[in-house]
Design a protein around this motif. Structure first.
Motif, mmCIF file in Angstrom:
data_model
loop_
_atom_site.group_PDB
_atom_site.id
_atom_site.type_symbol
_atom_site.label_atom_id
_atom_site.label_comp_id
_atom_site.label_asym_id
_atom_site.label_seq_id
_atom_site.Cartn_x
_atom_site.Cartn_y
_atom_site.Cartn_z
ATOM 1 N N UNK A 6 90.560 69.071 -17.706
ATOM 2 C CA UNK A 6 89.323 69.371 -18.430
ATOM 3 C C UNK A 6 89.238 68.539 -19.704
ATOM 4 N N UNK A 7 90.353 68.373 -20.389
ATOM 5 C CA UNK A 7 90.372 67.548 -21.602
ATOM 6 C C UNK A 7 90.006 66.105 -21.287
ATOM 7 N N UNK A 8 90.472 65.587 -20.154
ATOM 8 C CA UNK A 8 90.142 64.212 -19.760
ATOM 9 C C UNK A 8 88.651 64.065 -19.502
ATOM 10 N N UNK A 9 88.052 65.048 -18.855
ATOM 11 C CA UNK A 9 86.613 65.019 -18.617
ATOM 12 C C UNK A 9 85.874 65.122 -19.944
ATOM 13 N N UNK A 10 86.294 66.002 -20.812
ATOM 14 C CA UNK A 10 85.630 66.171 -22.108
ATOM 15 C C UNK A 10 85.737 64.913 -22.964
ATOM 16 N N UNK A 11 86.860 64.189 -22.876
ATOM 17 C CA UNK A 11 86.994 62.915 -23.605
ATOM 18 C C UNK A 11 85.951 61.915 -23.134
ATOM 19 N N UNK A 12 85.648 61.934 -21.852
ATOM 20 C CA UNK A 12 84.648 61.015 -21.296
ATOM 21 C C UNK A 12 83.270 61.272 -21.902
ATOM 22 N N UNK A 13 83.016 62.486 -22.326
ATOM 23 C CA UNK A 13 81.710 62.841 -22.884
ATOM 24 C C UNK A 13 81.448 62.185 -24.233
ATOM 25 N N UNK A 14 82.449 61.572 -24.814
ATOM 26 C CA UNK A 14 82.297 60.943 -26.116
ATOM 27 C C UNK A 14 81.685 59.556 -26.068
ATOM 28 N N UNK A 15 81.370 59.056 -24.882
ATOM 29 C CA UNK A 15 80.798 57.717 -24.760
ATOM 30 C C UNK A 15 79.373 57.645 -25.257
ATOM 31 N N UNK A 16 78.937 56.418 -25.530
ATOM 32 C CA UNK A 16 77.582 56.199 -26.044
ATOM 33 C C UNK A 16 76.536 56.114 -24.941
ATOM 34 N N UNK A 17 76.889 55.561 -23.811
ATOM 35 C CA UNK A 17 75.937 55.335 -22.721
ATOM 36 C C UNK A 17 76.143 56.369 -21.619
ATOM 37 N N UNK A 18 75.091 57.038 -21.182
ATOM 38 C CA UNK A 18 75.244 58.052 -20.137
ATOM 39 C C UNK A 18 75.903 57.529 -18.859
ATOM 40 N N UNK A 19 75.588 56.300 -18.451
ATOM 41 C CA UNK A 19 76.211 55.804 -17.226
ATOM 42 C C UNK A 19 77.711 55.617 -17.414
ATOM 43 N N UNK A 20 78.149 55.199 -18.607
ATOM 44 C CA UNK A 20 79.580 55.085 -18.883
ATOM 45 C C UNK A 20 80.243 56.458 -18.913
ATOM 46 N N UNK A 21 79.566 57.440 -19.497
ATOM 47 C CA UNK A 21 80.092 58.807 -19.537
ATOM 48 C C UNK A 21 80.313 59.308 -18.116
ATOM 49 N N UNK A 22 79.326 59.127 -17.249
ATOM 50 C CA UNK A 22 79.451 59.609 -15.874
ATOM 51 C C UNK A 22 80.566 58.890 -15.134
ATOM 52 N N UNK A 23 80.636 57.581 -15.268
ATOM 53 C CA UNK A 23 81.706 56.830 -14.596
ATOM 54 C C UNK A 23 83.078 57.303 -15.071
ATOM 55 N N UNK A 24 83.231 57.464 -16.380
ATOM 56 C CA UNK A 24 84.515 57.883 -16.934
ATOM 57 C C UNK A 24 84.866 59.316 -16.531
ATOM 58 N N UNK A 25 83.878 60.194 -16.510
ATOM 59 C CA UNK A 25 84.136 61.587 -16.117
ATOM 60 C C UNK A 25 84.514 61.678 -14.645
ATOM 61 N N UNK A 26 83.835 60.931 -13.799
ATOM 62 C CA UNK A 26 84.163 60.931 -12.369
ATOM 63 C C UNK A 26 85.563 60.361 -12.151
ATOM 64 N N UNK A 27 85.892 59.284 -12.856
ATOM 65 C CA UNK A 27 87.235 58.706 -12.760
ATOM 66 C C UNK A 27 88.286 59.715 -13.222
ATOM 67 N N UNK A 28 87.967 60.488 -14.273
ATOM 68 C CA UNK A 28 88.903 61.493 -14.777
ATOM 69 C C UNK A 28 89.165 62.584 -13.745
ATOM 70 N N UNK A 29 88.156 62.944 -12.960
ATOM 71 C CA UNK A 29 88.365 63.945 -11.910
ATOM 72 C C UNK A 29 89.391 63.473 -10.894
#
Length: 114
Positions: A6-29
């Motif tokens: 969950x912390x890894x997914x939440x870290x992804x939410x700190x990005x500036x661009x929504x597409x980067x946030x989604x890519x990073x969150x999916x990768x974290x899963x």
């Protein structure tokens, strides 16, 4: 799922661009959440269109949850091999505001993050 996932997914939410946030969150899963494969399906013109994804698909162990923003289904979170439905529901809720970027793709496919 673990607190680290969950912390890894939440870290992804700190990005500036929504597409980067989604890519990073999916990768974290996949990298931290124990999922074999994960992806976002955006609702575009009433159909589901695959957005960012990561990992190796295992459809026989698939979970699919709606991603809802202001009572509208804007996407679906899809995860293979992740058995913790509560964790996936939490992730879907966290990603909802970022899934609005899917409305702007105009049918152009996303690239997978492998």
């Amino acid at each position: 799922m673990s607190a680290a996932a969950l912390a890894a997914v939440e870290r992804a939410l700190g990005g500036d661009e929504p597409d980067d946030v989604l890519r990073d969150a999916i990768a974290a899963l996949v990298e931290h959440g124990g999922c074999a494969w994960a992806g976002i399906l955006f609702v575009e013109d009433g159909t589901l269109v695959l957005g960012p994804s990561a990992g190796e698909p295992q459809p026989e162990s698939r979970s699919q949850l709606p991603v809802v923003f202001q009572r509208d289904r804007v996407a679906e979170l899809v995860a293979d091999g992740c058995g913790d439905g509560d964790f996936l529901e939490r992730v879907a809720a966290l990603l909802a505001p970022y899934c609005l970027v899917g409305w702007d793709t105009g049918g152009v496919p996303w690239e997978s993050v492998s």
